[in-house]
Design a protein around this motif. Structure first.
Motif: not given
Length: 585
Positions: A288-304
């Motif tokens: 169950v997600e209130r807005m979109a899967t990913g959370g703050q990580a989903g908004q990251s432009s690049r995880i290195e």
């Protein structure tokens, strides 16, 4: 080199005429051609490029447009224009050895535009090691050795399989979802952000521009009632709620059952990790997600610094793969459902939503994550969504082209955003309250920022005011060391100032620390005593909260490590503990 219709700079589909500037509206033949999905091939060797396009055209020309380019940057420009037009791309074929941008680098960037397109690397025998490495870097579907003669044996079977797989994916709802709004409308931004974060492609039109006005007229919608969303089936939604929007664009909002083995609250890395492992092990699972899967990580432009991706991966790519993986194993994923209460009903754990509905399960995993704290400067609330944004707001990046962007925060999320916006903006300024970045940002990211001339870091500085007429136009900065203030012009302020857990709805139900983070496992044992109300003759498991059968994973847990890898690991570990709990009830 050939030219793509509607532009002089990008490649064109084989066999179609160049466009005329006097005819901006596509004719019937061009519209029919664009209705066909595209197969895009990229090779810097003209003879090889023509040969690939020839062989593909012979076999697939009636059903697919064959688009060829002779460099990665040129192909990316074509893909961007195709994306704006709503064109579909089924397969990407790229040569590995190309100057300026090799095939792997091209495919990695192309994934951001067309994540569902199947990816093929053309390579010589000596480069097969690089091709194998690309399987992790760009989720490569196949690599082909050159030469591929005869194509009937070496090329067509591969492409046939890829096209069949692509046709089976949900790729066709993107082209017809349209949003009409005002540039500085907070709700217009929220709708676009909701669609983008849920991987729902859309077209954005400004209401004051001709095409936006035409859409409003066709929908018989008032320019004063924005935003307007026109769904793929032609339904017009005026200023829709997130739940209304989700229901119309194909997102699941209603559970199919009343009772599950495990309910996962939150769709960030921890929640997705729990959903994947729970569903793959046969547990009836709903996330169950209130807005979109990913959370703050989903908004990251690049995880290195995530294991297995040496060249980095965008948060959207990573979380989209995780979501698809969970669904593949049978997990349900619900969006726009806001949990407001947790109850214990005998052996069942019941989660209530803000609309009064509820679902129950044997066990619950809380992966609610955290939200960015609000900037306390005067005027900020007035301009939120109209120049002031929380998180990276990647949908706004192209609009920042050639302008000055200010980012508040000194942790990894702020640094990743600075690197991303530096591709578009004239100047990016990181506003950091502390004396340096070393205490809060990873070393690799500090080095990257130092190497980008367009990024300036202002330490010992905070935003103390914002101003504007209808949208952000100026911000006031204060140096905490000297006390001096400075007012600068900008339309863009992005805020990353610490995190607060989304756990207020659990007040009085679970034990939390003074900041609201959920206590679990050993942290619940004080002076050898179990938490009050604990009725079992065992100590809480490591991630178990003060309510048996309710577990917490990721950033919402007290003393957790705020990293994607640790969140995923805790999500998986929580399911192992759920199994133990179910076996010993």
């Amino acid at each position: 080199m050939t030219t793509e219709p509607a532009t002089q700079a990008a490649p064109r589909a084989e066999g179609t005429p160049p466009s005329s500037s006097a005819a901006p509206v596509p004719g019937p033949a061009e519209s029919r051609a664009r209705a066909r999905p595209a197969i895009v091939t990229v090779d810097d060797d003209p003879s090889v490029s023509r040969a690939v396009a020839r062989d593909l055209r012979r076999q697939y020309g009636e059903r697919y447009r064959i688009v060829r380019a002779d460099s990665g940057p040129q192909a990316l420009e074509a893909l961007r224009e195709m994306k704006l037009r709503g064109d579909r791309v089924a397969v990407l074929l790229a040569d590995f050895r190309m100057p300026a941008m090799n095939g792997i680098e091209f495919l990695e960037q192309a994934m951001d535009l067309y994540p569902a397109a199947r990816r093929v690397l053309l390579t010589a025998y000596a480069d097969t090691t690089a091709a194998i490495d690309a399987i992790n870097v760009v989720d490569l579907d196949h690599y082909l050795l050159k030469p591929w003669d005869p194509p009937q044996e070496k090329l067509y079977p591969v492409v046939d399989a890829l096209l069949e797989a692509w046709v089976g994916t949900d790729h066709d709802t993107a082209a017809e979802t349209r949003v009409v709004g005002h540039r500085w409308s907070a709700r217009s931004y929220e709708v676009r952000d909701f669609l983008a974060r849920n991987q729902v492609p859309y077209r954005w039109y400004l209401s004051e521009e001709p095409e936006g006005a035409r859409l409003l007229a066709a929908a018989e919608a008032s320019p004063d009632a924005l935003p307007v969303v026109i769904t793929p089936d032609g339904v017009t939604l005026t200023d829709p709620t997130d739940a209304e929007l989700a229901g119309r664009v194909g997102l699941s909002t209603t559970p199919t059952e009343d009772f599950y083995d495990v309910v996962v609250i939150g769709g960030g890395p921890a929640g997705l990790g729990s959903a994947v492992y729970a569903a793959s092990e046969g547990l009836r699972t709903v996330l169950v997600e209130r807005m979109a899967t990913g959370g703050q990580a989903g908004q990251s432009s690049r995880i290195e610094n995530y294991l297995g991706f040496p060249d980095g991966v965008s948060g959207a790519q990573l979380t989209d793969r995780a979501r698809r993986q969970a669904v593949k194993f049978g997990a349900e994923v619900l969006t726009t459902r806001d949990a407001v209460a947790l109850e214990v009903n005998g052996p069942a754990r019941t989660v209530r939503f803000d609309d009064g509905q509820e679902i129950s399960a044997h066990a619950v995993v809380l992966a609610t994550g955290v939200s960015y704290r609000q900037l306390a400067a005067p005027g900020v609330s007035e301009f939120t969504g109209r120049g002031v944004f929380y998180g990276s707001a990647l949908t706004e990046a192209p609009s920042c082209s050639g302008q000055d962007v200010y980012i508040v925060g000194g942790a990894n999320s702020a640094g990743q955003a600075a690197m991303h916006f530096a591709r578009h903006a004239r100047r990016v300024t990181l506003v950091v309250r502390g004396p340096s970045l070393e205490a809060s940002m990873s070393h690799y990211l500090i080095q990257q920022i130092a190497a980008v001339d367009a990024i300036t870091v202002r330490t010992c500085t905070e935003v103390v005011g914002v101003e504007g007429d209808g949208h952000l136009e100026r911000i006031t900065l204060r140096n905490s060391a000297s006390g001096e203030t400075e007012t600068v012009d900008t339309h863009w302020l992005f805020v990353f100032i610490g995190a607060a857990p989304r756990t207020s709805w659990l007040d009085g139900v679970l034990h939390r620390d003074e900041r609201g983070f959920v206590l679990a496992g050993p942290d619940l044992i004080v002076d050898g005593l179990r938490p009050s109300g604990w009725a079992l003759d065992r100590d809480p498991y490591h991630l178990e909260t003060s309510v048996p059968g309710v577990f917490v994973a990721g950033d919402a847990r007290a003393e957790s490590v705020k990293r994607v890898a640790s969140a995923v690991g805790e999500g998986a570990m929580a399911i192992a503990l759920v199994h133990r709990y179910l076996e010993k009830r």
